[in-house]
Design a protein around this motif. Structure first.
Motif, PDB file in Angstrom:
ATOM      1  N   LYS A  11       4.616 -40.833-118.853  1.00  4.02           N
ATOM      2  CA  LYS A  11       3.407 -41.500-119.333  1.00  4.02           C
ATOM      3  C   LYS A  11       3.665 -42.194-120.658  1.00  4.02           C
ATOM      4  N   ARG A  42       6.571 -43.391-121.720  1.00  2.00           N
ATOM      5  CA  ARG A  42       7.411 -44.575-121.437  1.00  2.00           C
ATOM      6  C   ARG A  42       6.574 -45.684-120.806  1.00  2.00           C
ATOM      7  N   GLU A  43       5.703 -45.309-119.920  1.00  2.00           N
ATOM      8  CA  GLU A  43       4.825 -46.280-119.276  1.00  2.00           C
ATOM      9  C   GLU A  43       3.946 -46.960-120.318  1.00  2.00           C
ATOM     10  N   SER A  44       3.455 -46.189-121.248  1.00  2.00           N
ATOM     11  CA  SER A  44       2.626 -46.733-122.324  1.00  2.00           C
ATOM     12  C   SER A  44       3.440 -47.678-123.200  1.00  2.00           C
ATOM     13  N   ARG A  58       4.033 -51.121-121.642  1.00  2.00           N
ATOM     14  CA  ARG A  58       2.838 -51.963-121.551  1.00  2.00           C
ATOM     15  C   ARG A  58       2.512 -52.661-122.868  1.00  2.00           C
TER      16      ARG A  58
END
Length: 128
Positions: free
Chosen positions: A109, A111-113, A116
């Motif tokens: 989560k 890394r995903e943030s 983005r």
């Protein structure tokens, strides 16, 4: 261990924990049964002349019997300990796997943030 449609192993941590508890219980019950058996055999054998007698044949029987009895007590005690140890290990395995899954989820989560955001895209693509 079930395999998902994608070919990955699926670990069912509640099953690991439950079976760990079951193995621990089995180990304890096995140890209790050994204690009862040993107590019963000691009561039968008594403290005087053994029930099989002390003549030549009785002595020969006693040597064989006592060897088997002592080996049985030792091996059954070891088995009870190992069953209990397996239970503890399975329980710990379930807890550690669960903690690892939670940690990995948080990392993913994060890394995903990062990806983005503009700053995160730059870092992800090798920028500073």
């Amino acid at each position: 261990m079930p395999v998902s449609a994608s070919g990955q192993f699926e670990v069912e941590t509640p099953v690991l924990r439950a079976e760990g508890a079951n193995f621990s219980t089995i180990g304890q019950e096995f140890g209790n049964a050994l204690t009862r058996l040993s107590t019963g055999l000691s009561a039968l054998e008594g403290s005087g002349t053994p029930p099989w007698g002390d003549d030549d044949l009785g002595e020969k029987f006693g040597v064989v019997y006592e060897g088997f009895r002592d080996g049985m007590r030792e091996s059954m005690g070891s088995l009870a300990d190992r069953l209990g140890g397996m239970g503890a290990a399975l329980t710990e395995m379930g807890a550690r796997h669960e903690a690892n899954e939670e940690s990995t989820e948080v990392l993913m989560k994060d890394r995903e943030s990062d990806v983005r955001t503009d700053e995160g895209r730059s870092r992800f693509l090798g920028g500073t």
